[in-house]
Design a protein around this motif. Sequence first.
Motif, short mmCIF file in Angstrom:
data_model
loop_
_atom_site.label_atom_id
_atom_site.label_comp_id
_atom_site.label_asym_id
_atom_site.label_seq_id
_atom_site.Cartn_x
_atom_site.Cartn_y
_atom_site.Cartn_z
N TYR A 19 0.84 -1.19 0.00
CA TYR A 19 0.00 0.00 0.00
C TYR A 19 0.88 1.25 0.00
O TYR A 19 1.92 1.27 0.66
N GLU A 20 0.41 2.26 -0.71
CA GLU A 20 1.21 3.47 -0.83
C GLU A 20 1.14 4.29 0.47
O GLU A 20 0.06 4.45 1.04
N GLY A 21 2.29 4.78 0.91
CA GLY A 21 2.33 5.63 2.09
C GLY A 21 1.96 4.87 3.35
O GLY A 21 2.11 3.66 3.45
N VAL A 22 1.46 5.63 4.32
CA VAL A 22 0.98 5.01 5.56
C VAL A 22 -0.42 4.49 5.28
O VAL A 22 -1.32 5.27 4.95
N PRO A 23 -0.63 3.18 5.40
CA PRO A 23 -1.91 2.63 4.93
C PRO A 23 -3.13 3.13 5.69
O PRO A 23 -4.22 3.21 5.12
N GLY A 24 -2.98 3.49 6.96
CA GLY A 24 -4.14 3.96 7.72
C GLY A 24 -5.05 2.82 8.13
O GLY A 24 -4.64 1.66 8.18
N THR A 25 -6.30 3.17 8.39
CA THR A 25 -7.23 2.17 8.90
C THR A 25 -8.56 2.24 8.14
O THR A 25 -8.91 3.26 7.57
N HIS A 26 -9.26 1.09 8.16
CA HIS A 26 -10.67 1.05 7.77
C HIS A 26 -11.43 0.53 8.98
O HIS A 26 -10.83 0.23 10.02
N GLN A 27 -12.73 0.38 8.86
CA GLN A 27 -13.49 -0.13 10.00
C GLN A 27 -13.42 -1.66 10.02
O GLN A 27 -13.48 -2.31 8.98
N TRP A 28 -13.34 -2.19 11.20
CA TRP A 28 -13.43 -3.63 11.38
C TRP A 28 -14.91 -4.01 11.53
O TRP A 28 -15.78 -3.14 11.55
N TYR A 29 -15.19 -5.29 11.64
CA TYR A 29 -16.59 -5.73 11.72
C TYR A 29 -17.32 -5.08 12.91
O TYR A 29 -18.52 -4.83 12.84
N ASP A 30 -16.58 -4.84 13.99
CA ASP A 30 -17.22 -4.27 15.18
C ASP A 30 -17.18 -2.75 15.19
O ASP A 30 -17.52 -2.12 16.19
N PRO A 84 -11.39 0.89 14.39
CA PRO A 84 -10.42 1.07 13.30
C PRO A 84 -9.51 -0.16 13.18
O PRO A 84 -9.11 -0.74 14.18
N HIS A 85 -9.22 -0.54 11.94
CA HIS A 85 -8.40 -1.72 11.70
C HIS A 85 -7.38 -1.37 10.62
O HIS A 85 -7.74 -0.84 9.58
N PRO A 86 -6.11 -1.67 10.85
CA PRO A 86 -5.10 -1.31 9.85
C PRO A 86 -5.34 -2.05 8.53
O PRO A 86 -5.74 -3.21 8.52
N TRP A 87 -5.09 -1.36 7.44
CA TRP A 87 -5.17 -1.99 6.13
C TRP A 87 -4.10 -3.08 6.04
O TRP A 87 -2.91 -2.81 6.28
N GLU A 88 -4.50 -4.31 5.72
CA GLU A 88 -3.55 -5.42 5.62
C GLU A 88 -3.82 -6.17 4.32
O GLU A 88 -4.95 -6.59 4.07
N PHE A 89 -2.78 -6.37 3.54
CA PHE A 89 -2.95 -7.13 2.31
C PHE A 89 -3.20 -8.61 2.63
O PHE A 89 -2.49 -9.21 3.44
N ALA A 90 -4.21 -9.20 1.99
CA ALA A 90 -4.49 -10.62 2.20
C ALA A 90 -4.30 -11.41 0.90
O ALA A 90 -3.61 -12.44 0.89
N ARG A 91 -4.90 -10.96 -0.18
CA ARG A 91 -4.83 -11.72 -1.43
C ARG A 91 -5.35 -10.90 -2.59
O ARG A 91 -6.00 -9.86 -2.39
N VAL A 92 -5.08 -11.40 -3.79
CA VAL A 92 -5.62 -10.80 -5.01
C VAL A 92 -6.88 -11.57 -5.40
O VAL A 92 -6.83 -12.79 -5.63
N TRP A 93 -8.00 -10.84 -5.46
CA TRP A 93 -9.27 -11.49 -5.83
C TRP A 93 -9.48 -11.51 -7.33
O TRP A 93 -10.11 -12.42 -7.85
#
Lengths: 372, 98
Positions: A83-94, A97-106
């Motif tokens: 991810y470019e720069g500081v990835p920051g956060t998105h919302q988690w299920y609850d 805030p949850h850090p952006w983490e690469f998991a896979r290419v869909w």
Amino acid sequence: MAGVRVLVGTRKGAFVLSSDAKRENWDVAGPHFAGWEMYHLKGSPVEPERIYASQSSGWFGQLIQRSDDGGATWQPMGNQFQYEGVPGTHQWYDGTPHPWEFARVWHLEPSLTDPDTVYAGVEDAALFRSTDGGHSWQELAGLRGHGSGSSWQPGAGGMCLHTIVLDPRDPGRIVIAISAAGVFRSDDGGETWRPANRGLRSGESIPDEDAEVGHCVHHVARHAGRPDVLYMQKHWDVMRSDDGAESWVEVSGDLPTDFGFAIDVHAHEPDTVYVVPIKSDSEHFPLDGQLRVYRSRVGGNEWEPLTKGLPQANCYVNVLRDAMAVDSLDDCGVYFGTTGGQVYASADSGDSWAPIVRDLPAVLSVEVQTLP
Amino acid sequence: MIRVVLPVHLRDLAHVDREVQVDVVGEPTQRSVIDALEASYPMLKGTIRDPITQRRRAFVRFFACEEDLSHDPPDAPLPEAVVTGAEPFFVVGAMAGG
């Protein structure tokens, strides 16, 4: 002699199914990458022997494979999705805030004009692009950075960017979809983005009827000859846009259920659309154990069940979002794969169906190449 | 020369047999062994360690001399038996899932 090549990604490997234009007798090659999750394979429209594939594993991470001989042999490409720069956060299920983490290419979407350019939709949701044939990847960070990214929340399957729609008229126009953020559109080749969800209603999960983002879009498809008309299978609802995703109207019409994942458009008839209705978001299988593709020949609202050759009893499979495709032979072929491992083909626009294979691992994706 | 045993998926990916041998620059450690492995087999980059953070993947384990070395610091010296080649360094896909 013309023919087709069906690229099938499964939970445990990839398969290449080939036939001549009759689409009656099939050669089945595979498994390629046996034991790995193959989320998606797709060939370059301008260089069909070039195929890109997403190979991943919970143990060993993400790889990108490329074939330059139609899937006979493969070479690993670059797998750094940073991810470019500081990835920051998105919302988690609850809601935290949850850090952006690469998991896979869909999803991999090769350029319509350049065989070395390919887009990758990833989880956690972001869009990457390679312009060197998959050796290196750069994030188009304007998507996550456009303003709403910190409010995006994953759907049950993860926060994935699963759909990338390129415009044959305008290389700058890109439409993508994310679960569960919605549709976003760029008009400048992916530099800047804006939400494109006007008209979507997701009352089952979003109290605000006019929410700009947060919609669980499952898939978007369009006809190459009429790229401003887009069809969407949302979590619930089948939708249509006539203005390039500026606005959407519901076209579920007389479908027996409008939940589903897959949607596609006939290769020669822009108003002919296919969906596979699934019972509900809590019961991911066809209604009444009957596997039925529904076809509309008028752009939605009026739908007919297509059942000939499909199991009409005791069928409890699912058809995932990237697991339907069409070929462009004169009599349009339609294909879909199931979580039960069947890949069905119709060589007559959906009037009748036959399985190409019955017992593959769960099918994640189906793409078709029409060969000269 | 360090002997490295790979799990089946990585053998297939690298087109090698169960065991490979790598020359390590400097002191043999987890890091230097994986560095050497990736230099010899570039297709393994990112499969044992995250390609960005370089941390061992959660479901990958390192065994040697009947010990689980997975939680040792990456720059800790490897056992003498691994350094001399008497014992291999195992890269293991952890038992997980179904």
